[in-house]
Design a protein around this motif. Sequence first.
Motif, PDB file in Angstrom:
ATOM      1  N   ALA A  36      19.878  24.979  39.605  1.00 19.34           N
ATOM      2  CA  ALA A  36      18.485  25.062  39.149  1.00 19.34           C
ATOM      3  C   ALA A  36      18.164  26.463  38.640  1.00 19.34           C
ATOM      4  O   ALA A  36      17.542  26.631  37.576  1.00 19.34           O
ATOM      5  N   VAL A  37      18.579  27.483  39.376  1.00 23.42           N
ATOM      6  CA  VAL A  37      18.330  28.869  38.969  1.00 23.42           C
ATOM      7  C   VAL A  37      19.003  29.161  37.627  1.00 23.42           C
ATOM      8  O   VAL A  37      18.399  29.761  36.724  1.00 23.42           O
ATOM      9  N   ALA A  47      12.932  21.988  37.725  1.00 29.18           N
ATOM     10  CA  ALA A  47      12.312  22.019  39.049  1.00 29.18           C
ATOM     11  C   ALA A  47      13.380  21.690  40.086  1.00 29.18           C
ATOM     12  O   ALA A  47      14.431  21.133  39.766  1.00 29.18           O
ATOM     13  N   LEU A  48      13.091  22.049  41.334  1.00 25.54           N
ATOM     14  CA  LEU A  48      13.998  21.752  42.444  1.00 25.54           C
ATOM     15  C   LEU A  48      13.297  20.861  43.448  1.00 25.54           C
ATOM     16  O   LEU A  48      12.152  21.106  43.823  1.00 25.54           O
ATOM     17  N   VAL A  49      14.004  19.826  43.892  1.00 27.17           N
ATOM     18  CA  VAL A  49      13.588  19.008  45.034  1.00 27.17           C
ATOM     19  C   VAL A  49      14.516  19.350  46.190  1.00 27.17           C
ATOM     20  O   VAL A  49      15.735  19.159  46.102  1.00 27.17           O
ATOM     21  N   GLY A  64      13.107  33.406  44.812  1.00 31.62           N
ATOM     22  CA  GLY A  64      14.223  33.365  43.873  1.00 31.62           C
ATOM     23  C   GLY A  64      14.040  32.306  42.806  1.00 31.62           C
ATOM     24  O   GLY A  64      14.362  32.521  41.635  1.00 31.62           O
ATOM     25  N   LEU A  65      13.512  31.153  43.203  1.00 27.86           N
ATOM     26  CA  LEU A  65      13.225  30.095  42.231  1.00 27.86           C
ATOM     27  C   LEU A  65      12.157  30.542  41.245  1.00 27.86           C
ATOM     28  O   LEU A  65      12.319  30.391  40.021  1.00 27.86           O
ATOM     29  N   GLU A  66      11.081  31.078  41.759  1.00 26.79           N
ATOM     30  CA  GLU A  66       9.979  31.497  40.890  1.00 26.79           C
ATOM     31  C   GLU A  66      10.427  32.596  39.936  1.00 26.79           C
ATOM     32  O   GLU A  66      10.045  32.594  38.750  1.00 26.79           O
ATOM     33  N   HIS A  67      11.236  33.517  40.418  1.00 23.10           N
ATOM     34  CA  HIS A  67      11.742  34.605  39.568  1.00 23.10           C
ATOM     35  C   HIS A  67      12.571  34.064  38.408  1.00 23.10           C
ATOM     36  O   HIS A  67      12.583  34.652  37.316  1.00 23.10           O
ATOM     37  N   SER A  68      13.250  32.941  38.631  1.00 24.99           N
ATOM     38  CA  SER A  68      14.119  32.355  37.608  1.00 24.99           C
ATOM     39  C   SER A  68      13.457  31.208  36.857  1.00 24.99           C
ATOM     40  O   SER A  68      14.135  30.420  36.184  1.00 24.99           O
TER      41      SER A  68
END
Length: 311
Positions: A36-37, A47-49, A64-68
Amino acid sequence: MIICCGEALIDMVPETLASGESSYVPRSGGAVFNTAVAMGRLGIECALVSGISNDLFGEQLVQGLEHSNVATDHLIRSDLPTTLAFVKLVNGHASYAFYDENTAGRMLTRADAVTLPKECHALYFGGISLATLPCQEFYLETLAQNSEGRVVMIDPNIRPAFIADEMQYRAVLTDAFERVDIVKVSDEDLDWIDQSDATLEEKARALLGRGPSVVIITRGGDGALIYLKGSDAPVTVAAQKVTVADTVGAGDSFNAGFLANLEDNDLLTPEKIANLCAEQAREAAQFAASVAAITVTRQGANPPWRDELTA
């Protein structure tokens, strides 16, 4: 939107301190999290589930998700702890020891399964999330509820030491392969899935016969082979020659690159994947190899941003 479904965890990566002592550094990871990243960094709406803890490691994963640029709207938060994976590196190749009992990611159940938004046109599943209960049932139910009319890719990323019930897990994979369009496996994964004396090509074609339209086999430094339903010869793609720091996240980056290129070329529909030609598959795999090549030059799972591929 492409939605990735599977584990997010903390890799405890060995590092030598300035004093010379050995230590472990917590780095965000997990096969599906990494994919996902990587997709988010390639500019793909993603998006990630996953089950994510409210603890400090869970906050690290969300940041980390939001940054990527990965959407976090579909995360399932809880007060259970985060899964930890202690990494052992030997000549750059990683092995793992997982601490996963009663964690936020593992304890998702079938009842937690989510209905995904209409703008989602492709799904990605894989990793250890498919190997352990009860989260295995959560992801299988999410797949069953949301696969219709969408492209589905799976990379089982098999960790034999993590599989408690091999017969049950093989049945899970058999069911999953019947529902997906694209399967990516390493040559080692394929030899675990099919333990016969058949050749690699025979095993790949047998896997095609289970349901998918595309089977990708990655072979480390020997590159990748792509088998297409209805095609006599595999597509071959060479690995790029780089100085390897470690292989953590290499396959995950490859998966993201493959899907990103298909998205770039407006090929992510079940009909187009079913009729994917050799040149389209080769272009997608070459792009995927270039993404993975940058990842392996860095320590840990640190996939490139889109502009790094054209620099």
